[in-house]
Design an enzyme around this catalytic site. Structure first.
Site, PDB file in Angstrom:
ATOM      1  N   ASN A   1       0.858  -1.182   0.000  1.00  0.00           N
ATOM      2  CA  ASN A   1       0.000   0.000   0.000  1.00  0.00           C
ATOM      3  C   ASN A   1       0.894   1.231   0.000  1.00  0.00           C
ATOM      4  OD1 ASN A   1      -2.164  -1.685   0.356  1.00  0.00           O
ATOM      5  ND2 ASN A   1      -2.935  -0.640   2.171  1.00  0.00           N
ATOM      6  N   ARG A   2       0.341   2.375  -0.371  1.00  0.00           N
ATOM      7  CA  ARG A   2       1.079   3.628  -0.262  1.00  0.00           C
ATOM      8  C   ARG A   2       1.033   4.103   1.179  1.00  0.00           C
ATOM      9  NH1 ARG A   2       1.893   5.827  -5.274  1.00  0.00           N
ATOM     10  NH2 ARG A   2       0.337   5.235  -6.819  1.00  0.00           N
TER      11      ARG A   2
END
Ligand code: C5P
Length: 218
Positions: free
Chosen positions: A30-31
């Site tokens: 994920n960012r």
């Protein structure tokens, strides 16, 4: 000396993304910069808490005055959190990948001429917040985050009950807000008592205010 309202309290904070291996050179993630979670760990330590920060892979410096456990995957993160219990406070800020590759390859998956890409079979990761929110050794105060791009408050309210959290810090991470990876945040605190709208603040200010709010709960 500054007052230490959390002296004698133990806190666990998760921060950053998790990396889920596909093979030795590739991963799903994920960012997440880790900025907000690391700031919260530092802010709790400044109020006197003994803090264990369980961090996924990030490029920002370790905050001062906390015990750091570096992990890669969601499974590693859950192990680290569980082995850090008991605690009085747990704040789950990490952007944990919801899925991992069912069977990561031990060798690099080779691109083969004329064949399409290898299919990836995914399987669900453990939900760390939900596991600890319902754990027999549940910390007295459990705080979750909810990064959403729509229906921020109703999603956070649903999460509160489902995950067993005392409150959820909700924020709108739509790209136009600049929150993701940025230095500022605008959050809402969603609890059974209602919704508090906090102003646009730096992530450090948001962390300091959240740490004060947590101290006020004891
Ligand atoms: O369901 P969602 O991912 O939006 O929930 C966000 C909250 O749950 C955050 O506090 C996040 O750290 C936590 N979480 C977790 N483990 C997961 C997924 C989310 O601890 N596998």
């Amino acid at each position: 000396d500054a007052p230490k309202p959390l002296a004698g309290k133990k806190a666990i904070v998760t921060s950053g993304p998790t990396h889920e291996p596909i093979d030795p050179v590739r991963y799903i993630a994920n960012r997440s910069s880790g900025k907000q979670g690391h700031a919260i760990a530092g802010a709790l330590a400044r109020l006197g808490a003994e803090v264990t920060l369980v961090s996924g892979p990030v490029t920002i410096p370790d905050p001062a005055g906390v015990n750091l456990i570096h992990v890669e995957s969601a499974a590693n993160m859950l192990d680290a959190v569980t082995s850090s219990l008991p605690a009085d406070i747990a704040v789950f800020v990490a952007a944990v990948a919801d899925w991992r590759v069912a069977t990561a390859s031990g060798n690099k998956i080779k691109k083969k001429e004329g064949e399409g890409p290898a299919p990836l079979e995914l399987t669900e990761n453990p939900d760390i917040l939900k596991t600890i929110g319902h754990h027999e050794n549940r910390p007295q105060l459990v705080v979750g985050f909810a990064a959403e791009t729509a229906d921020v408050v109703s999603n956070a309210q649903a999460k509160l009950a489902r995950k067993g959290a005392d409150f959820i810090v909700a924020n709108d991470v739509s790209p136009e807000t600049g929150i993701m990876g940025g230095d500022r945040n605008r959050v809402r605190i969603v609890s059974k008592d209602g919704v508090e709208d906090w102003p646009d603040l730096s992530k450090d200010e948001t962390a300091a205010r959240l740490a004060e709010r947590i101290a006020g709960a004891f």
